[in-house]
Design a protein around this motif. Structure first.
Motif, mmCIF file in Angstrom:
data_model
loop_
_atom_site.group_PDB
_atom_site.id
_atom_site.type_symbol
_atom_site.label_atom_id
_atom_site.label_comp_id
_atom_site.label_asym_id
_atom_site.label_seq_id
_atom_site.Cartn_x
_atom_site.Cartn_y
_atom_site.Cartn_z
ATOM 1 N N UNK A 48 0.918 -1.133 -0.431
ATOM 2 C CA UNK A 48 0.027 -0.057 -0.346
ATOM 3 C C UNK A 48 1.104 1.101 -0.431
ATOM 4 N N UNK A 49 1.999 1.116 1.020
ATOM 5 C CA UNK A 49 2.627 2.750 1.317
ATOM 6 C C UNK A 49 3.737 3.268 -0.384
ATOM 7 N N UNK A 50 4.236 1.554 -1.340
ATOM 8 C CA UNK A 50 4.580 1.584 -2.395
ATOM 9 C C UNK A 50 3.201 2.275 -3.372
ATOM 10 N N UNK A 51 2.342 1.969 -3.655
ATOM 11 C CA UNK A 51 1.018 2.047 -3.820
ATOM 12 C C UNK A 51 1.090 3.710 -4.635
#
Length: 55
Positions: A48-51
């Motif tokens: 989620x953080x990478x997205x």
């Protein structure tokens, strides 16, 4: 935190150093979760953080 609405029916096998497994087990115990649930939650958070788009 309860399990999400998605059914968890896929399986993987991961080889890792025993020391890493011990740390994961300790973290899972501290969160009162199974090792599998703890790993899934961590992976979901990282993905989620990478997205998120960079600012």
């Amino acid at each position: 935190m309860a399990k999400g609405p998605e059914k968890r029916n896929a399986r993987i096998t991961v080889r890792m150093p025993e020391e890493l497994l011990a740390k994961i087990q300790a973290a899972a115990e501290a969160d009162r979760r199974s090792v599998a649930d703890w790993i899934v939650i961590q992976l979901e958070a990282v993905l989620a953080k990478k997205a998120k788009p960079a600012k």
